[in-house]
Enzyme design. Sequence first.
Site, PDB file in Angstrom:
ATOM      1  CG  ASP A  25      22.571  -6.930 167.602  1.00  0.00           C
ATOM      2  OD1 ASP A  25      21.764  -7.861 167.781  1.00  0.00           O
ATOM      3  OD2 ASP A  25      22.209  -5.742 167.471  1.00  0.00           O
ATOM      4  CG  ASP A  27      17.404  -6.711 164.059  1.00  0.00           C
ATOM      5  OD1 ASP A  27      17.459  -7.145 162.890  1.00  0.00           O
ATOM      6  OD2 ASP A  27      16.721  -7.238 164.954  1.00  0.00           O
ATOM      7  N   GLY A  69      17.619  -3.842 171.541  1.00  0.00           N
ATOM      8  CA  GLY A  69      18.516  -4.948 171.856  1.00  0.00           C
ATOM      9  C   GLY A  69      17.956  -6.007 172.775  1.00  0.00           C
ATOM     10  NE  ARG A  72       8.495 -10.631 169.357  1.00  0.00           N
ATOM     11  CZ  ARG A  72       8.017 -11.808 168.932  1.00  0.00           C
ATOM     12  NH1 ARG A  72       6.792 -12.171 169.258  1.00  0.00           N
ATOM     13  NH2 ARG A  72       8.755 -12.606 168.212  1.00  0.00           N
ATOM     14  CB  SER A 147      15.269 -10.593 166.278  1.00  0.00           C
ATOM     15  OG  SER A 147      14.212 -10.828 165.375  1.00  0.00           O
ATOM     16  CG  ASN A 149      11.030 -11.962 163.168  1.00  0.00           C
ATOM     17  OD1 ASN A 149      10.270 -12.864 162.835  1.00  0.00           O
ATOM     18  ND2 ASN A 149      10.642 -10.962 163.955  1.00  0.00           N
ATOM     19  CG  ASP A 205      22.574  -1.522 167.062  1.00  0.00           C
ATOM     20  OD1 ASP A 205      21.613  -0.872 166.626  1.00  0.00           O
ATOM     21  OD2 ASP A 205      22.449  -2.689 167.476  1.00  0.00           O
TER      22      ASP A 205
END
Length: 251
Positions: A25, A27, A69, A72, A147, A149, A205
Site C-alpha cells: 500500500d 499512504d 484504505g 474515496r 488512491s 493520486n 497500514d
Amino acid sequence: MTTGNPESSGPESDGLESYGAVLFDLDGVLTPTAEVHMRAWARMFTAFLESSEGQPPYTEQDYFDYVDGKPRYDGVRSFLASRGIELPEGTPDDPPDVETICGLGNRKNAEFSRVLESDGVQPYPGSVRLLDHLAASGTPMAVVSSSRNARPVLRAAGLLDRFPVIVDGNVSAERGLAGKPSPDTFAAAASDLDVSVDRAVVVEDALSGVAAGRAGGFGLVVGVDRGAGAERLRESGADIVVADLGELVGE
C-alpha cells in the site's frame, strides 16, 4: 519484527525476499501521505457536519473505522452510513461544492491536492531501507493503492521508478476491480507480476487493507501500525505487525 511466535521458522522468519513479490500500500506505508489524507478528510467532513444538526464532530477514530484504505467514494459512503446520513450518489463529474457522495469525495480530493502541492512528501526512511533491501535481492514489488493520486505521490516522493506495477484507483476503475477490503486489487498486482497470491506479501497500514490480504489468501500479510492499533490490525488479518518497515530488514 513483532510476531505471534518470534521463533517460528519458514518464509516469515527468513525475510520478505523469500517470497515471490511484495505488494505495498502507499499512504501510511511508503509515504506519510496518510497524514495528508487524514487532514483532508477531517477538513471536508468537519465543514460538512457543521451544517448537519445534531451530529457529533468528526474524529480521528472515524477515519480509521470508516475511511482508511478505502476508495474515496466508498469512504464517504461508509462514514455517512455510520452517522445515518443519506445523500444522492451523484457522478464522478460532480463539482466539489455539490452535496452528493461523489461531490464530497471530490471536495476531499481537492483538499488533498492543495496540501500535496504546497508541502510535498518525503518517504519513510525505514520504508526506503526495505525497498533498497528488496531491490538488491531482486524481489519484484508493486504498489496497490485505493488512491487516484498514487502516481503523483510516488513521483513527489522520488519512488515512481521503483515499481513496474502500480494498481491505483484509476487502474481499479478501468478494470472494474472492487476496492479494499476486497482482495481484487492485490490479486491483480500479483497477476501483473506473474506471481501467485500464496507467494506474495501484502504490506498494509489500514484495517481494510490487511482484511483484503487475509481474504485473498496471500502468503503473508504485514500490518504497519501508524495509528490503527497493533491488536486491531492482527484481528483484521495481519500475520505480523511492525511500527516501521525498517524492522523487516535483517542486520
